[in-house]
Motif scaffolding. Structure first.
Motif, PDB file in Angstrom:
ATOM      1  N   ILE A 195      41.398  45.263  30.743  1.00 45.06           N
ATOM      2  CA  ILE A 195      41.158  46.349  31.690  1.00 45.06           C
ATOM      3  C   ILE A 195      40.913  47.625  30.891  1.00 45.06           C
ATOM      4  N   GLY A 196      39.800  48.297  31.173  1.00 40.16           N
ATOM      5  CA  GLY A 196      39.497  49.541  30.490  1.00 40.16           C
ATOM      6  C   GLY A 196      38.028  49.643  30.145  1.00 40.16           C
ATOM      7  N   GLN A 197      37.720  50.524  29.209  1.00 38.97           N
ATOM      8  CA  GLN A 197      36.330  50.740  28.808  1.00 38.97           C
ATOM      9  C   GLN A 197      36.079  50.174  27.417  1.00 38.97           C
ATOM     10  N   THR A 198      35.055  49.348  27.319  1.00 37.37           N
ATOM     11  CA  THR A 198      34.620  48.807  26.035  1.00 37.37           C
ATOM     12  C   THR A 198      33.189  48.312  26.199  1.00 37.37           C
ATOM     13  N   TRP A 199      32.690  47.539  25.220  1.00 35.26           N
ATOM     14  CA  TRP A 199      31.310  47.058  25.286  1.00 35.26           C
ATOM     15  C   TRP A 199      31.062  46.304  26.589  1.00 35.26           C
ATOM     16  N   SER A 200      29.908  46.565  27.201  1.00 35.78           N
ATOM     17  CA  SER A 200      29.552  45.849  28.418  1.00 35.78           C
ATOM     18  C   SER A 200      29.511  44.353  28.166  1.00 35.78           C
ATOM     19  N   ASN A 201      29.899  43.603  29.160  1.00 41.02           N
ATOM     20  CA  ASN A 201      29.843  42.147  29.064  1.00 41.02           C
ATOM     21  C   ASN A 201      28.403  41.638  29.100  1.00 41.02           C
ATOM     22  N   PHE A 202      27.478  42.469  29.587  1.00 43.18           N
ATOM     23  CA  PHE A 202      26.069  42.076  29.670  1.00 43.18           C
ATOM     24  C   PHE A 202      25.268  42.578  28.471  1.00 43.18           C
ATOM     25  N   ALA A 203      25.469  43.830  28.112  1.00 37.30           N
ATOM     26  CA  ALA A 203      24.681  44.438  27.033  1.00 37.30           C
ATOM     27  C   ALA A 203      25.535  44.544  25.778  1.00 37.30           C
ATOM     28  N   VAL A 204      25.759  43.426  25.100  1.00 41.75           N
ATOM     29  CA  VAL A 204      26.622  43.394  23.915  1.00 41.75           C
ATOM     30  C   VAL A 204      25.828  43.785  22.663  1.00 41.75           C
ATOM     31  N   PRO A 205      26.497  44.390  21.656  1.00 41.53           N
ATOM     32  CA  PRO A 205      25.798  44.810  20.441  1.00 41.53           C
ATOM     33  C   PRO A 205      25.784  43.757  19.338  1.00 41.53           C
ATOM     34  N   ASP A 206      26.365  42.571  19.583  1.00 38.93           N
ATOM     35  CA  ASP A 206      26.559  41.585  18.522  1.00 38.93           C
ATOM     36  C   ASP A 206      25.264  41.091  17.886  1.00 38.93           C
ATOM     37  N   TYR A 207      24.169  41.157  18.614  1.00 38.03           N
ATOM     38  CA  TYR A 207      22.925  40.533  18.142  1.00 38.03           C
ATOM     39  C   TYR A 207      21.837  41.561  17.821  1.00 38.03           C
ATOM     40  N   ILE A 208      22.236  42.814  17.629  1.00 34.73           N
ATOM     41  CA  ILE A 208      21.298  43.887  17.296  1.00 34.73           C
ATOM     42  C   ILE A 208      21.207  44.034  15.782  1.00 34.73           C
ATOM     43  N   PRO A 209      20.011  44.062  15.212  1.00 35.15           N
ATOM     44  CA  PRO A 209      19.880  44.282  13.762  1.00 35.15           C
ATOM     45  C   PRO A 209      20.462  45.639  13.357  1.00 35.15           C
ATOM     46  N   GLU A 210      21.005  45.706  12.160  1.00 33.03           N
ATOM     47  CA  GLU A 210      21.680  46.916  11.692  1.00 33.03           C
ATOM     48  C   GLU A 210      20.708  48.078  11.528  1.00 33.03           C
ATOM     49  N   THR A 211      21.182  49.281  11.881  1.00 32.52           N
ATOM     50  CA  THR A 211      20.390  50.498  11.727  1.00 32.52           C
ATOM     51  C   THR A 211      21.239  51.589  11.085  1.00 32.52           C
ATOM     52  N   VAL A 212      20.589  52.550  10.434  1.00 31.27           N
ATOM     53  CA  VAL A 212      21.264  53.756   9.972  1.00 31.27           C
ATOM     54  C   VAL A 212      21.481  54.694  11.147  1.00 31.27           C
ATOM     55  N   ASP A 343      10.693  43.487  30.131  1.00 37.00           N
ATOM     56  CA  ASP A 343      11.172  42.556  29.118  1.00 37.00           C
ATOM     57  C   ASP A 343      11.374  43.339  27.830  1.00 37.00           C
ATOM     58  N   SER A 344      12.389  42.962  27.083  1.00 36.16           N
ATOM     59  CA  SER A 344      12.626  43.625  25.798  1.00 36.16           C
ATOM     60  C   SER A 344      13.124  42.614  24.786  1.00 36.16           C
ATOM     61  N   ILE A 345      12.858  42.911  23.526  1.00 38.42           N
ATOM     62  CA  ILE A 345      13.341  42.053  22.449  1.00 38.42           C
ATOM     63  C   ILE A 345      13.572  42.881  21.201  1.00 38.42           C
ATOM     64  N   SER A 346      14.602  42.542  20.466  1.00 34.80           N
ATOM     65  CA  SER A 346      14.818  43.116  19.130  1.00 34.80           C
ATOM     66  C   SER A 346      15.110  41.961  18.186  1.00 34.80           C
ATOM     67  N   VAL A 347      14.577  42.048  16.977  1.00 35.82           N
ATOM     68  CA  VAL A 347      14.762  40.992  15.989  1.00 35.82           C
ATOM     69  C   VAL A 347      14.867  41.634  14.611  1.00 35.82           C
ATOM     70  N   GLY A 348      15.710  41.093  13.759  1.00 32.77           N
ATOM     71  CA  GLY A 348      15.868  41.673  12.432  1.00 32.77           C
ATOM     72  C   GLY A 348      16.456  40.689  11.446  1.00 32.77           C
ATOM     73  N   LEU A 349      16.138  40.915  10.187  1.00 32.64           N
ATOM     74  CA  LEU A 349      16.618  40.075   9.091  1.00 32.64           C
ATOM     75  C   LEU A 349      17.402  40.947   8.117  1.00 32.64           C
ATOM     76  N   THR A 350      18.664  40.585   7.880  1.00 35.36           N
ATOM     77  CA  THR A 350      19.517  41.326   6.950  1.00 35.36           C
ATOM     78  C   THR A 350      19.770  40.485   5.709  1.00 35.36           C
ATOM     79  N   GLN A 351      19.579  41.090   4.543  1.00 36.38           N
ATOM     80  CA  GLN A 351      19.796  40.410   3.274  1.00 36.38           C
ATOM     81  C   GLN A 351      20.920  41.106   2.514  1.00 36.38           C
ATOM     82  N   GLN A 352      21.956  40.340   2.170  1.00 33.13           N
ATOM     83  CA  GLN A 352      23.051  40.845   1.337  1.00 33.13           C
ATOM     84  C   GLN A 352      22.701  40.537  -0.111  1.00 33.13           C
ATOM     85  N   PHE A 353      22.236  41.549  -0.846  1.00 25.73           N
ATOM     86  CA  PHE A 353      21.772  41.331  -2.222  1.00 25.73           C
ATOM     87  C   PHE A 353      22.940  41.064  -3.166  1.00 25.73           C
ATOM     88  N   ASN A 354      24.020  41.816  -2.994  1.00 28.41           N
ATOM     89  CA  ASN A 354      25.257  41.590  -3.736  1.00 28.41           C
ATOM     90  C   ASN A 354      26.386  42.205  -2.934  1.00 28.41           C
TER      91      ASN A 354
END
Length: 450
Positions: A195-212, A343-354
């Motif tokens: 109960i309370g305020q947090t990430w929406s159950n519909f619009a979750v940030p888990d699958y968004i590519p990282e941004t500055v 319709d919307s889509i976001s896609v991204g590839l993250t590489q951990q170099f070290n």
């Protein structure tokens, strides 16, 4: 300091052996001497001489024993103290709940070659000026508004090992121009309930590519809503989350909360998928329409250190859950309620170099329905004193592409650099005939986490 002893143990033992041998020889000599003497030779003088020799030998033994004790004492091995591992102190509040504080100090800067309002630091792709219509070029911006402070807490409740937990987190991105304190998260959870305020159950940030950029780019959403939700776990790999949410849609008269559902499933250690659904009643005066939406997100670790993220939405009649959407519902001149669809889509590839360096390439796109009745309703709803129509402010499509790198020299510190370019195409052209706006920026960030 040199701690090497003047005499070591083997030397002491050797001296003691020699000394005892000398004593044995002397005593043996005394015995033989007494046995060899004739009664005539056993006078008082000889006995006295032998007694003196025995006393001298005894004094020598006592002296050697004292020296041995003196040498051994300084080199005796002292007990090694056992170190106790340092334990993190448990912080408690008046109610007895345990808690820990966390947060960051975040400094953002941006050079905007082309873009939106100077009052906003972060992404505003949906409202960037059309070419030749009040464009904002060559501007430097900076802020610390995304600085964050939070607290997690936990307290036992009732019998057993169940606990009530929660979070309170704030930053300074509130208000039209930001720089005002706002609540990001404030909730409590117990067992399967939240109960309370947090990430929406519909619009979750888990699958968004990282941004500055502290806000999401086109095609994604970082919505936080007041809600009540319940999680049902079917297996270690699958759970279903149901929620009633207040999306805070100021464009309509809200009578009921939104209903959302999210099914999460982990197909393998490197693949996670989430399917979502949303429904909400939209009312203008006493007229109503039902808004709905579907979402699908996936996170896939291609190889260790390489992660692919993708998020897709199809929404009709709502502008509150997914960022940068056109008005979800408008009233036509004849009184009908008309809905936007996209319709919307976001896609991204993250590489951990070290362990210190990573980078992301991302792309986001939104395509909106171009129903002419909807466009006409937007034009008709434009106030008479406005230079541009509402249809000029709404969009046919949006897109953005970005590339960034993050460098973390030590665990608390992180530095990021990013280039982003995007465009919007309006549903209607401005008076100069332009229907395209441009977003062209370089972003930088420095973050200290604590």
């Amino acid at each position: 300091m040199n701690t090497t002893p003047l005499f070591n143990q083997p030397t002491i033992t050797l001296k003691r052996t020699v000394l005892m041998s000398m004593m044995a020889i002397s005593l043996g000599g005394i015995s033989l001497s007494i046995q060899a003497q004739t009664p005539a030779q056993s006078n008082q003088q000889e006995i006295e001489k032998l007694r003196q020799e025995v006393q001298a030998l005894r004094a020598l033994v006592e002296q050697q024993q004292a020296q041995t004790a003196t040498v051994i004492a300084p080199v005796a091995i002292a007990p090694v103290p056992v170190s106790t591992p340092a334990t993190k102190p448990v912080m408690k509040i008046a109610s007895g709940a345990e808690f820990n504080l966390y947060g960051n100090i975040r400094a953002d800067a941006s050079y905007q070659a082309e873009g939106g309002s100077a009052a906003r630091m972060y992404n505003q792709i949906n409202v960037v000026p059309l070419k030749g219509v009040g464009e904002r070029s060559d501007e430097f911006k900076s802020t610390l508004s995304a600085t964050r402070l939070g607290m997690d807490f936990k307290t036992p409740v009732g019998a057993g090992d169940k606990a009530l937990s929660g979070k309170v987190e704030v930053d300074f991105l509130g208000g039209a121009g930001f720089d005002n304190l706002r609540i990001r998260h404030a909730y409590m959870s117990y067992a399967n309930w939240l109960i309370g305020q947090t990430w929406s159950n519909f619009a979750v940030p888990d699958y968004i590519p990282e941004t500055v950029d502290a806000l999401v780019y086109a095609g994604g959403s970082i919505k936080r809503t007041p809600q009540v939700r319940h999680t049902s776990t079917f297996s270690p790999a699958t759970n279903l989350v149901l929620a009633v949410e207040d999306p805070k849609d100021g464009s309509i008269k809200q009578r009921l909360p939104a209903l959302t559902a999210r099914l999460n499933h982990k197909f393998a250690d490197n693949l996670t998928v989430s399917a979502r659904a949303m429904g909400h009643e939209k009312r203008i005066n006493e007229d109503e329409k039902t808004a709905w939406g579907l979402g699908l997100g996936a996170k896939y670790d291609v190889v260790p250190g390489t992660t692919l993220k993708a998020d897709y939405y199809h929404v009709k009649g709502d502008s509150s859950f997914v960022s940068y959407a056109n008005p979800g519902v408008v009233r036509a001149p004849n009184g009908d309620l008309l809905q936007s669809e996209f319709d919307s889509i976001s896609v991204g590839l993250t590489q951990q170099f070290n362990d210190k360096l990573r980078g992301t390439l991302g792309y986001g796109y939104m395509s909106f329905d171009q129903d002419q009745s909807y466009v006409n309703a937007l034009i008709a709803s434009t106030p008479a004193n406005e230079a541009q129509s509402n249809a000029t402010r709404a969009n046919k499509d949006l897109w953005q592409a970005w590339a960034n790198v993050f460098y973390s020299p030590t665990k608390p510190l992180s530095f990021g650099l990013e280039y982003v370019y995007g465009e919007r195409k309006a549903l209607a052209a401005a008076t100069n005939g332009s229907d395209t706006g441009e977003d062209n920026r370089i972003n930088a960030v420095a973050i200290y986490n604590f």
